[in-house]
Scaffold this active site. Structure first.
Site, PDB file in Angstrom:
ATOM      1  N   SER A 142       0.984  -1.118   0.077  1.00  0.00           N
ATOM      2  CA  SER A 142       0.005  -0.018  -0.050  1.00  0.00           C
ATOM      3  C   SER A 142       1.034   1.271  -0.052  1.00  0.00           C
ATOM      4  O   SER A 142       2.204   1.295   0.510  1.00  0.00           O
ATOM      5  CB  SER A 142      -0.948   0.147   1.013  1.00  0.00           C
ATOM      6  OG  SER A 142      -1.664   1.366   1.358  1.00  0.00           O
ATOM      7  N   TYR A 155      -1.369  -0.790  10.640  1.00  0.00           N
ATOM      8  CA  TYR A 155      -1.400  -0.669   9.281  1.00  0.00           C
ATOM      9  C   TYR A 155      -0.361  -0.454   8.437  1.00  0.00           C
ATOM     10  O   TYR A 155       0.079  -1.047   7.704  1.00  0.00           O
ATOM     11  CB  TYR A 155      -2.875  -0.094   8.897  1.00  0.00           C
ATOM     12  CG  TYR A 155      -3.149  -0.494   7.173  1.00  0.00           C
ATOM     13  CD1 TYR A 155      -3.570  -1.826   6.692  1.00  0.00           C
ATOM     14  CD2 TYR A 155      -2.692   0.285   6.194  1.00  0.00           C
ATOM     15  CE1 TYR A 155      -3.717  -2.322   5.388  1.00  0.00           C
ATOM     16  CE2 TYR A 155      -3.212   0.030   4.887  1.00  0.00           C
ATOM     17  CZ  TYR A 155      -3.524  -1.189   4.486  1.00  0.00           C
ATOM     18  OH  TYR A 155      -3.761  -1.523   3.170  1.00  0.00           O
TER      19      TYR A 155
HETATM   20  N1  LIG Z   1      -8.647  -0.985  -0.883  1.00  0.00           N
HETATM   21  C1  LIG Z   1      -7.734  -0.140  -0.739  1.00  0.00           C
HETATM   22  O1  LIG Z   1      -7.951   1.054  -0.859  1.00  0.00           O
HETATM   23  C2  LIG Z   1      -6.316  -0.628  -0.572  1.00  0.00           C
HETATM   24  C3  LIG Z   1      -5.235   0.162  -0.778  1.00  0.00           C
HETATM   25  C4  LIG Z   1      -3.903  -0.126  -0.735  1.00  0.00           C
HETATM   26  C5  LIG Z   1      -3.680  -1.579  -0.419  1.00  0.00           C
HETATM   27  N2  LIG Z   1      -4.637  -2.382  -0.415  1.00  0.00           N
HETATM   28  C6  LIG Z   1      -4.450  -3.746  -0.017  1.00  0.00           C
HETATM   29  O2  LIG Z   1      -4.946  -4.278  -1.141  1.00  0.00           O
HETATM   30  C7  LIG Z   1      -5.188  -5.880  -0.528  1.00  0.00           C
HETATM   31  C8  LIG Z   1      -6.715  -6.268  -0.952  1.00  0.00           C
HETATM   32  O3  LIG Z   1      -7.666  -5.532  -0.348  1.00  0.00           O
HETATM   33  P1  LIG Z   1      -8.918  -5.200  -0.613  1.00  0.00           P
HETATM   34  O4  LIG Z   1      -9.073  -3.807  -0.637  1.00  0.00           O
HETATM   35  O5  LIG Z   1      -9.383  -6.126  -1.741  1.00  0.00           O
HETATM   36  O6  LIG Z   1      -9.892  -5.834   0.588  1.00  0.00           O
HETATM   37  P2  LIG Z   1     -11.040  -6.649   0.811  1.00  0.00           P
HETATM   38  O7  LIG Z   1     -11.874  -6.364  -0.291  1.00  0.00           O
HETATM   39  O8  LIG Z   1     -11.600  -6.665   2.229  1.00  0.00           O
HETATM   40  O9  LIG Z   1     -10.286  -8.034   0.711  1.00  0.00           O
HETATM   41  C9  LIG Z   1      -9.570  -8.582   1.407  1.00  0.00           C
HETATM   42  C10 LIG Z   1      -9.023  -9.996   0.886  1.00  0.00           C
HETATM   43  O10 LIG Z   1      -8.267 -10.854   2.040  1.00  0.00           O
HETATM   44  C11 LIG Z   1      -8.979 -11.882   2.327  1.00  0.00           C
HETATM   45  N3  LIG Z   1      -8.158 -12.045   3.749  1.00  0.00           N
HETATM   46  C12 LIG Z   1      -8.298 -11.196   4.617  1.00  0.00           C
HETATM   47  N4  LIG Z   1      -7.777 -11.890   5.863  1.00  0.00           N
HETATM   48  C13 LIG Z   1      -7.305 -12.959   5.671  1.00  0.00           C
HETATM   49  C14 LIG Z   1      -6.794 -14.177   6.085  1.00  0.00           C
HETATM   50  N5  LIG Z   1      -6.467 -14.109   7.382  1.00  0.00           N
HETATM   51  N6  LIG Z   1      -6.642 -15.294   5.252  1.00  0.00           N
HETATM   52  C15 LIG Z   1      -6.901 -15.376   4.078  1.00  0.00           C
HETATM   53  N7  LIG Z   1      -7.360 -14.531   3.417  1.00  0.00           N
HETATM   54  C16 LIG Z   1      -7.599 -13.358   4.007  1.00  0.00           C
HETATM   55  C17 LIG Z   1     -10.203 -11.643   2.510  1.00  0.00           C
HETATM   56  O11 LIG Z   1     -11.092 -12.823   2.488  1.00  0.00           O
HETATM   57  P3  LIG Z   1     -11.558 -13.788   3.335  1.00  0.00           P
HETATM   58  O12 LIG Z   1     -12.344 -12.709   4.247  1.00  0.00           O
HETATM   59  O13 LIG Z   1     -12.789 -14.479   2.495  1.00  0.00           O
HETATM   60  O14 LIG Z   1     -10.774 -14.594   3.920  1.00  0.00           O
HETATM   61  C18 LIG Z   1     -10.479 -10.957   1.052  1.00  0.00           C
HETATM   62  O15 LIG Z   1     -10.358 -11.693   0.054  1.00  0.00           O
HETATM   63  C19 LIG Z   1      -5.055  -5.857   1.062  1.00  0.00           C
HETATM   64  O16 LIG Z   1      -3.707  -6.408   1.273  1.00  0.00           O
HETATM   65  C20 LIG Z   1      -5.195  -4.218   1.159  1.00  0.00           C
HETATM   66  O17 LIG Z   1      -4.187  -3.906   2.415  1.00  0.00           O
HETATM   67  C21 LIG Z   1      -5.908  -2.028  -0.262  1.00  0.00           C
END
Ligand SMILES: NC(=O)c1ccc[n+]([C@@H]2O[C@H](COP(=O)([O-])OP(=O)(O)OC[C@H]3O[C@@H](n4cnc5c(N)ncnc54)[C@H](OP(=O)(O)O)[C@@H]3O)[C@@H](O)[C@H]2O)c1
Length: 264
Positions: A142, A155
């Protein structure tokens, strides 16, 4: 030939958000995708959707904060897919850091999933890639990993740790023909950010657009990829600002931090 065609790609955190969008885009390009997350119903639904589109998808349930569970899930996926070309370690969680009470368990969980979880995922694929003499390992980090922010200390620390871990791995794996990329997105519209006020998320991007941009960076084997450029620039400027400015700008957020729908 389209990038991804016929390749075997494992994506963690594929049940929602960025991971789900990356899986669909790679499947459309003809990749065989391996999906990993905790919610089986969502993984099964996505695998069906991909198969309906004519793609090939496999899934396994695992909590990446549990080392043995993660290794077992990845071993089974690699077996079903008969190998792996690219790992996309995308699964991650986010929640504010509060001081009264000081929410240590939440911060432990973030570091366990966002940093140790990625390390367990790398463990699950590394020997297979070393044996083959090629591979690519990608982590979704991120832009928040470049600056400690008030209310986001846990975070930002988890992502800063991930950035330097990936940097070291990248240099160490250079001579082994295994490419390592760290992807640093800004604000993406996903279940993780839906609790935030959109006004607090400049240059918010939808997950499908983000997935396409991420796939291009993976194709180019970019070492560290920050996007969108506007948020990246904002973070660089923020890192030069005095503490009192950042404190003032983030006061409203810290007075009432948006908690995730489901506690970590
Ligand atoms: N959205 C943003 O603005 C943003 C910005 C920068 C970086 N990111 C990064 O992008 C990545 C994806 O985030 P997102 O925004 O797509 O969020 P999201 O929709 O909440 O997706 C997170 C994913 O991670 C899985 N997950 C969470 N904890 C887990 C665990 N303990 N074991 C296995 N799977 C797990 C969840 O699936 P289950 O709950 O089914 O396990 C879900 O599929 C993350 O690393 C986040 O930090 C996001």
């Amino acid at each position: 030939m389209k990038f991804g065609q016929g390749q075997k790609i494992i994506i963690t955190g594929a049940s929602t958000g960025i991971g789900r969008a990356i899986a669909i885009e790679f499947a459309k390009a003809g990749a065989h995708v391996g999906l990993l997350a905790r919610r089986e119903d969502l993984l099964a639904e996505l695998a069906n959707e991909i198969q309906t589109l004519g793609g090939k998808a496999f899934y396994k349930v695992a909590d990446i904060s549990e080392r043995q569970e993660t290794l077992a899930g990845l071993t089974e996926l690699i077996h079903c897919m008969n190998g792996i070309d690219i790992l996309i370690a995308n699964a991650g969680v986010g929640a504010p850091t509060t001081i009264e009470p000081f929410n240590v368990e939440t911060q432990e969980k973030m570091i366990r999933v966002n940093l140790l979880g990625v390390i367990y995922c790398i463990e699950g694929v590394l020997q297979t890639m070393l044996n083959r003499g090629k591979g690519q390992i990608v982590a979704i980090s991120s832009l928040a990993g470049f600056k400690g922010l008030p209310g986001e200390s846990g975070y930002t620390a988890s992502k800063a740790g991930l950035n330097t871990f990936m940097e070291g791995m990248r240099i160490q794996l250079r001579s082994k023909n295994i490419y390592v990329s760290t992807i640093c997105p800004g604000f993406i519209k996903t279940p993780m950010t839906e609790v935030n006020d959109e006004k607090d998320m400049p240059w918010l991007m939808d997950a499908q657009t983000a997935a396409k941009i991420i796939i291009k960076a993976i194709q180019r084997k970019t070492k560290v990829f920050r996007f969108p450029w506007q948020t990246s620039l904002l973070m660089r400027i923020t890192s030069l600002l005095p503490d009192w400015v950042i404190e003032r700008v983030m006061k409203k957020y810290n007075d009432n931090p948006p908690m995730p729908k489901n506690p970590l």
